[in-house]
Design a protein around this motif. Sequence first.
Motif, PDB file in Angstrom:
ATOM      1  N   SER A  59      -3.984 -11.546  -4.974  1.00  0.00           N
ATOM      2  CA  SER A  59      -5.099 -11.094  -5.798  1.00  0.00           C
ATOM      3  C   SER A  59      -4.700  -9.785  -6.454  1.00  0.00           C
ATOM      4  N   THR A  60      -5.120  -9.595  -7.694  1.00  0.00           N
ATOM      5  CA  THR A  60      -4.832  -8.336  -8.377  1.00  0.00           C
ATOM      6  C   THR A  60      -5.665  -7.187  -7.827  1.00  0.00           C
ATOM      7  N   ARG A  61      -6.619  -7.486  -6.965  1.00  0.00           N
ATOM      8  CA  ARG A  61      -7.475  -6.451  -6.388  1.00  0.00           C
ATOM      9  C   ARG A  61      -6.889  -5.904  -5.090  1.00  0.00           C
ATOM     10  N   VAL A  62      -7.278  -4.699  -4.758  1.00  0.00           N
ATOM     11  CA  VAL A  62      -6.874  -4.057  -3.511  1.00  0.00           C
ATOM     12  C   VAL A  62      -7.801  -4.508  -2.386  1.00  0.00           C
ATOM     13  N   ASP A  63      -7.219  -4.837  -1.236  1.00  0.00           N
ATOM     14  CA  ASP A  63      -8.006  -5.200  -0.042  1.00  0.00           C
ATOM     15  C   ASP A  63      -9.082  -6.232  -0.377  1.00  0.00           C
ATOM     16  N   SER A 117       0.796  -1.230   0.000  1.00  0.00           N
ATOM     17  CA  SER A 117       0.000   0.000   0.000  1.00  0.00           C
ATOM     18  C   SER A 117       0.825   1.275   0.000  1.00  0.00           C
ATOM     19  N   LYS A 118       2.099   1.201   0.390  1.00  0.00           N
ATOM     20  CA  LYS A 118       2.871   2.439   0.536  1.00  0.00           C
ATOM     21  C   LYS A 118       4.212   2.367  -0.178  1.00  0.00           C
ATOM     22  N   ASN A 174      -1.111  -1.907  -5.690  1.00  0.00           N
ATOM     23  CA  ASN A 174      -1.448  -2.347  -4.335  1.00  0.00           C
ATOM     24  C   ASN A 174      -2.321  -3.591  -4.432  1.00  0.00           C
ATOM     25  N   ARG A 175      -1.688  -4.757  -4.337  1.00  0.00           N
ATOM     26  CA  ARG A 175      -2.416  -6.013  -4.459  1.00  0.00           C
ATOM     27  C   ARG A 175      -2.605  -6.641  -3.076  1.00  0.00           C
ATOM     28  N   THR A 176      -3.463  -7.625  -2.999  1.00  0.00           N
ATOM     29  CA  THR A 176      -3.722  -8.327  -1.741  1.00  0.00           C
ATOM     30  C   THR A 176      -2.857  -9.580  -1.717  1.00  0.00           C
ATOM     31  N   ILE A 177      -1.987  -9.706  -0.708  1.00  0.00           N
ATOM     32  CA  ILE A 177      -0.892 -10.677  -0.739  1.00  0.00           C
ATOM     33  C   ILE A 177      -0.955 -11.608   0.466  1.00  0.00           C
ATOM     34  N   LEU A 178      -0.766 -12.897   0.215  1.00  0.00           N
ATOM     35  CA  LEU A 178      -0.532 -13.896   1.255  1.00  0.00           C
ATOM     36  C   LEU A 178       0.771 -14.615   0.926  1.00  0.00           C
ATOM     37  N   TYR A 179       1.622 -14.833   1.930  1.00  0.00           N
ATOM     38  CA  TYR A 179       2.859 -15.567   1.669  1.00  0.00           C
ATOM     39  C   TYR A 179       3.179 -16.471   2.849  1.00  0.00           C
TER      40      TYR A 179
END
Length: 748
Positions: free
Chosen positions: A725-729, A592-593, A598-603
């Motif tokens: 995800s290519t989407r934000v939040d 986000s900064k 700004n994608r939604t990420i899990l790792y």
Amino acid sequence: MLAGAFRLSSSSRLAFRGVTTTPVAALERSSPSLGGLVGVRHYNFASKPFRDCYGNLPVPDGAKLRADTVAYLNDFNPKLWYDDPVTTILNAQHLTSGQLEKTVDAFACENGNIRLATDQEIDRIITHMKTFKPEKDYREGVRAAEAELLSEFPHQLIGNQALDFLKQDGVTEIEESLQANTVERRLNDQLLQDEIAGKVDICRAPAFVGPVSNFSNFLDLCRKVLRNVELGVPVVVLSRENTTQHMYRWFQMLVRLFQKHGVDTGLLTYASASKEGKQKLFNANPDGALYITSSREVAKLIKSMHPNTVSSTGGPNTLVAPKMTKEIADAVKLSAMIENSGQCTALRHACIPDTTIKDLEDIFSDAPTVSTPQDALSAGAFAGVFEGSHQAPFELLDGYSTHPDNSSIAYRQSSTLPPNDISEQWRQTYVDLTSPKASEFGTDEMVGSLAKWLVRNQPITLAMNIGHDGDMGYARKLFEQTGQVVYTVGFEGSPALTCQARPQEGEVFGEFPIRSQLGAHTKYPVVVPSPTAGYNSHYNIEFLQNKGKDSSADGELGQLLSSVDSSAVRGFCLLLNEYLADAAGAHRGDGSKTGGPNRTILYGLQRPPMNGEDTVLRCSDSTSYDELVPSLVPFFVTNAWSNCRISVDPSNSALVEKLKAVESLQGKVDIEDAAAFAKRRETTSFYNVVAPEELADGTNTKSLEDFPLVGHFVSLYFPLGHIKSTRVDDEKFVEVFSASEKWLKMRV
């Protein structure tokens, strides 16, 4: 002094958006507090202190980078690379006895001179490698040099790369490097802290760096050179047969800046060497790690020449979608053509139902073309095919068709998956299109077949696009049944491409070989971000012995470890358990900064693919219990245990008896000789077969006296990386994928 290295006007200083400090300060943000960090898990992948190294990153001004680079290219004098030839540099001295030869760029066009080292000059490098005694901490001077290089000369780095590799968008690499470097400096701080505390020993045998052609400014200059030398690991940068000019130029800059900032230039050697000269260097320095990024064929060859090779390798990156739409067609085109198919994440394979060869023709009917790197940079292009005087060589393979309007683009279409090991065709746009029936798409049979192909071929990235109904079911099944490092889930309005990963945000990156063949290609899989010197580090044996004596485990793990003879082995196993407990689960990234998308990420760490294939720990007639248990622990204590078995030669009675005494192992041990196991392999598909002698078949350590960092050891067995995800939040995405049993979880 080094000739021709610097050209700078006062306006060339790199600007940082949203950063009020100077560029040097922006690059040198203080690390997160190291107080209270647990044990020795600081820098190991996905641990809590590792996760804390993200955030608070500088945001560079990409527009200024681009404009300064175009100006540099417009003023560039090609004679420079002839008049100042690539030459061996040893402790800031040029060795000039060799004969001049010509260098070539990425498309085999002559672009300068090189002077290959003589045998006597190779011997001088060897003498230096054996006699130079580095200190352990050069961070202050190295980071000052790094800050100046990346704030005042990035346009030269980008421009030289554009001229030599014909890279269209070197700006993004520098932007991401500035941020990822910050994360990796923090990880380096933690690694050095553990060495000072007597827990880890960093090997300071000189490291070899075999530069990659397309991402050298980040992967080689920053990750492999700067991160090694700041911890006192000398480096020997090796010349290339092509595109060697631009990395030689950054090496020149680095030597000059080391002199300016008081860093010992004995840490830096550039070996302008023939294949024979390089092999002589390898033979003289077997303990030094060799870092390369290459094709699997090259990595396998080099690993056979230098066992201490740490390699990153490519693979047939794949995009999947339930339907061919204009968005998906553009995603295929951009993914396949990125950098004239010269990016490791470039698409090689697409799976889209009810598509035909005509769809491929339509996709590339308006394929962008590029005339010069300057034009690409000026236009902000990144996925064009070079034409005219810069056109790339092209080889048409049997079974493929070229596009009627562009003979530099080839493809084929089939209702079945491509054969294994399809050729990457570097810098050539090639696409294999698999076209199942629409009625088959997303079924268990279709997903299972594609997943097994992905396991056998191990792409770096898998882009999974979701239909208009928003159902992520097929994508989750593919995620669970495969072992990629980079997964992207795209949606209508924001499709997934194969070429999307920003490791500085938690979009962890890696180019892993096929799991069952990993040891033939690399000592460990390479993860970005990570502290590079850690790949050639080991735990201090006394530290492990004390941990094994002073600590204990109860329950199932306690019973497993009760028959371990060596206190060092027991200590290592306890560290493994602590690390896994800390790192397990899905963790949120944050883009986000950072100035990027700004994608939604899990790792995080993941268990092996949930496809019914087991990992088998195959024990010979001489495997000891102490050799087996470290490889067993990561499975035993996690949910990966359900797909792990132990196979033991019946003549190894000592091991069989110890295994029988562990209650939790009952039903998990197969007693069979080598012939019986080989026969079983003919009819049973295993995910991986590991010989655990000397910690993973002796590939990674010489004996049970050398214990690698727990994060690297676990990566020998388990997939890891990210899904985004290519989407934000995108909380729906988080809900669906964080609940997956694919994420590694503790069992005991």
